[in-house]
Design a protein around this motif. Structure first.
Motif, PDB file in Angstrom:
ATOM      1  N   ASN A 170       3.461   8.833  -3.482  1.00 46.27           N
ATOM      2  CA  ASN A 170       3.029   7.586  -2.863  1.00 46.27           C
ATOM      3  C   ASN A 170       1.895   7.844  -1.880  1.00 46.27           C
ATOM      4  N   PHE A 171       0.999   6.863  -1.793  1.00 41.91           N
ATOM      5  CA  PHE A 171      -0.276   7.034  -1.090  1.00 41.91           C
ATOM      6  C   PHE A 171      -0.045   7.413   0.368  1.00 41.91           C
ATOM      7  N   LYS A 172       0.928   6.804   1.015  1.00 43.64           N
ATOM      8  CA  LYS A 172       1.145   7.064   2.453  1.00 43.64           C
ATOM      9  C   LYS A 172       1.471   8.539   2.681  1.00 43.64           C
ATOM     10  N   HIS A 173       2.325   9.056   1.823  1.00 46.82           N
ATOM     11  CA  HIS A 173       2.728  10.454   1.984  1.00 46.82           C
ATOM     12  C   HIS A 173       1.540  11.384   1.719  1.00 46.82           C
ATOM     13  N   LEU A 174       0.759  11.053   0.673  1.00 50.43           N
ATOM     14  CA  LEU A 174      -0.392  11.896   0.345  1.00 50.43           C
ATOM     15  C   LEU A 174      -1.456  11.819   1.443  1.00 50.43           C
ATOM     16  N   ALA A 175      -1.648  10.610   1.976  1.00 52.09           N
ATOM     17  CA  ALA A 175      -2.657  10.445   3.034  1.00 52.09           C
ATOM     18  C   ALA A 175      -2.252  11.249   4.267  1.00 52.09           C
ATOM     19  N   LEU A 229       0.852  -1.196   0.000  1.00 51.69           N
ATOM     20  CA  LEU A 229       0.000   0.000   0.000  1.00 51.69           C
ATOM     21  C   LEU A 229       0.881   1.238   0.000  1.00 51.69           C
ATOM     22  N   GLU A 230       1.978   1.154   0.716  1.00 57.22           N
ATOM     23  CA  GLU A 230       2.881   2.298   0.813  1.00 57.22           C
ATOM     24  C   GLU A 230       3.460   2.642  -0.561  1.00 57.22           C
ATOM     25  N   ASP A 231       3.679   1.607  -1.367  1.00 60.29           N
ATOM     26  CA  ASP A 231       4.332   1.812  -2.658  1.00 60.29           C
ATOM     27  C   ASP A 231       3.369   2.299  -3.729  1.00 60.29           C
ATOM     28  N   MET A 232       2.069   2.290  -3.425  1.00 62.72           N
ATOM     29  CA  MET A 232       1.095   2.704  -4.455  1.00 62.72           C
ATOM     30  C   MET A 232       1.265   4.179  -4.782  1.00 62.72           C
ATOM     31  N   ARG A 270      -8.501  -3.827   1.780  1.00 62.99           N
ATOM     32  CA  ARG A 270      -9.737  -3.219   1.267  1.00 62.99           C
ATOM     33  C   ARG A 270      -9.493  -1.779   0.821  1.00 62.99           C
ATOM     34  N   VAL A 271      -8.652  -1.082   1.567  1.00 65.33           N
ATOM     35  CA  VAL A 271      -8.320   0.292   1.174  1.00 65.33           C
ATOM     36  C   VAL A 271      -7.627   0.249  -0.181  1.00 65.33           C
ATOM     37  N   LYS A 272      -6.713  -0.690  -0.323  1.00 64.92           N
ATOM     38  CA  LYS A 272      -5.979  -0.807  -1.597  1.00 64.92           C
ATOM     39  C   LYS A 272      -6.943  -1.100  -2.747  1.00 64.92           C
ATOM     40  N   GLN A 273      -7.920  -1.973  -2.460  1.00 70.11           N
ATOM     41  CA  GLN A 273      -8.903  -2.305  -3.503  1.00 70.11           C
ATOM     42  C   GLN A 273      -9.691  -1.055  -3.896  1.00 70.11           C
ATOM     43  N   LYS A 274     -10.056  -0.250  -2.911  1.00 73.19           N
ATOM     44  CA  LYS A 274     -10.842   0.960  -3.203  1.00 73.19           C
ATOM     45  C   LYS A 274     -10.014   1.936  -4.036  1.00 73.19           C
ATOM     46  N   ILE A 275      -8.741   2.053  -3.675  1.00 69.22           N
ATOM     47  CA  ILE A 275      -7.871   2.968  -4.417  1.00 69.22           C
ATOM     48  C   ILE A 275      -7.749   2.478  -5.859  1.00 69.22           C
TER      49      ILE A 275
END
Lengths: 161, 257
Positions: free
Chosen positions: B4-9, A86-89, A141-146
């Motif tokens: 990256n999502f973590k940083h944006l979140a 998720l972090e890498d998305m 689930r968060v990843k799926q939503k994204i």
């Protein structure tokens, strides 16, 4: 016996991650702080303890309003292996607000603890008293939503062109 | 632009912030609770301590009596001081409990008689104000529409008090007209919510419930020349006072300017 402004802001952001609404978050924080003051447990002068109060208050409010925000996760539900996928998305910055609007309270609070407080899945599971697998399932689930949002956005772009 | 999502979140959540007024209101909660814990040097705490000291000898007298009793029985019966008969132990425990309760009540009464901030539980007042503000915002339908107090009294058969005009309210909201009322509750006690409309068309709620100092804490009493407590809660101006034996609370929008 007080919290610094930075800590109050952190607690507010936690409330926001649960409610996803600024006014509700402010109300939730105020009600929870009053409860903490009334409890007299000032030795427990830690944001983590007050977050527990906030969480319980939020659950009570949901029950009263007959809202379901913490649906149970099946023990066999798909879960991330760990938080790093998720972090890498990579996503467009404009999508963040839309993503948060799609999250429920359980997902919102996990994202807060993970992204803002920097907790690992294990640390989140300890704070919330949930199995690590449940935390990873919610992150999945968060990843799926994204992913669904990204795909919907790409399809819209294709349709426009 | 992708990131990256973590940083944006994290960035998104950190943009959600309380404003200066909200932070000040929260800090006021802590300040109020500090007032409750009386500083050691204050007159009130000295007097409270004196009152507690005056009560303490009662415990000591009982303890000494019991010790003597225990000692006497020891000398006669060769039992150790720690061995008490069941009935003596229960009697001792009951006596201590009664004395402790009486002392607590007397200390509390003396403490309340001291000239102190008019509410000894600011967070309780806040809870009342918060509940009233929430009810006002919901603006639930009136159960009876009337301008007549007599009609209200005939309607409110489930109340164990008589709704009454408030001189304090009439003086501060002289241009308001009554629209009607409904049942509600304040901290679990059935109350009356009267609704008014002022000259600007703004709605004002006046809540009435029998005043119970044990339940609601110390609230300013108009008949003693005290002024209502004024709070700002959920964007509303809330006033709290006691008049004619009733706890009265109003909620209305904060006037512009």
């Amino acid at each position: 016996m007080t919290f610094e402004r930075k800590q109050l802001q952190g607690l507010y952001r936690y409330c926001y991650s649960l409610t996803r609404d600024a006014n509700s978050a402010a109300d939730l924080l105020q009600t929870s702080l009053v409860k903490w003051i009334d409890s007299g447990k000032f030795s427990k002068h830690q944001p983590a303890y007050v977050r527990k109060i906030i969480r319980n208050q939020f659950i009570d409010d949901c029950r009263r309003n007959k809202k379901v925000e913490f649906e149970t996760i099946d023990a066999h539900a798909t879960a991330l292996v760990d938080e790093s996928s998720l972090e890498d998305m990579k996503i467009n910055s404009e999508l963040v607000e839309i993503i948060f609007a799609k999250l429920n309270a359980a997902e919102g609070e996990i994202i807060y603890l993970w992204a803002v407080e920097g907790y690992t899945a294990r640390e989140i599971s300890e704070e919330l008293g949930q199995p690590r697998g449940t935390v990873l399932s919610r992150l999945h689930r968060v990843k799926q939503k994204i992913t669904a949002l990204i795909e919907a956005g790409e399809e819209l772009e294709r349709a426009k062109s | 632009m992708k990131d990256n999502f973590k940083h944006l979140a994290s960035k998104y959540l950190e943009q959600q912030s309380l404003d200066e007024q909200q932070l000040s209101e929260l800090e006021n909660l802590f300040d109020c609770s500090q007032v409750e814990k009386k500083p050691e040097h204050s007159k009130s705490s000295k007097m409270a301590k004196q009152n507690v000291k005056e009560e303490r000898p009662v415990f000591e007298k009982i303890d000494r009596a019991n010790k003597h009793g225990t000692a006497d029985s020891n000398s006669n019966s060769h039992t150790t001081p720690l061995v008490l008969s069941r009935s003596l132990f229960l009697g001792l425990a009951a006596s201590c409990l009664v004395v402790f309760i009486l002392s607590f009540v007397l200390v509390k009464k003396n403490y309340h008689d001291i000239d102190e901030p008019k509410s000894n539980n600011p967070s309780l007042v806040w809870l009342i104000a918060d509940e009233v503000a929430k009810n006002h915002i919901k603006m639930k339908p009136l159960e009876i529409e009337t301008k007549s107090l007599d009609s209200l009294r005939r309607y409110f058969t489930e109340l164990d008090f008589s709704v009454t005009y408030s001189k304090t309210f009439d003086e501060s909201q002289s241009s308001s007209k009554m629209l009607g009322a409904r049942y509600c509750s304040i901290q679990g006690v059935t109350a009356a919510q009267l609704r008014y409309e002022n000259a600007n068309g703004r709605r004002i709620s006046l809540y009435e419930v029998p005043y119970d100092s044990e339940r609601y804490g110390l609230i300013p009493q108009i008949e003693r020349g005290e002024s209502p407590l004024e709070l700002f809660v959920r964007g509303l101006q809330v006033s709290v006072w006691v008049e004619s034996g009733l706890l009265m609370v109003t909620a209305n929008e904060i006037p512009n300017g």
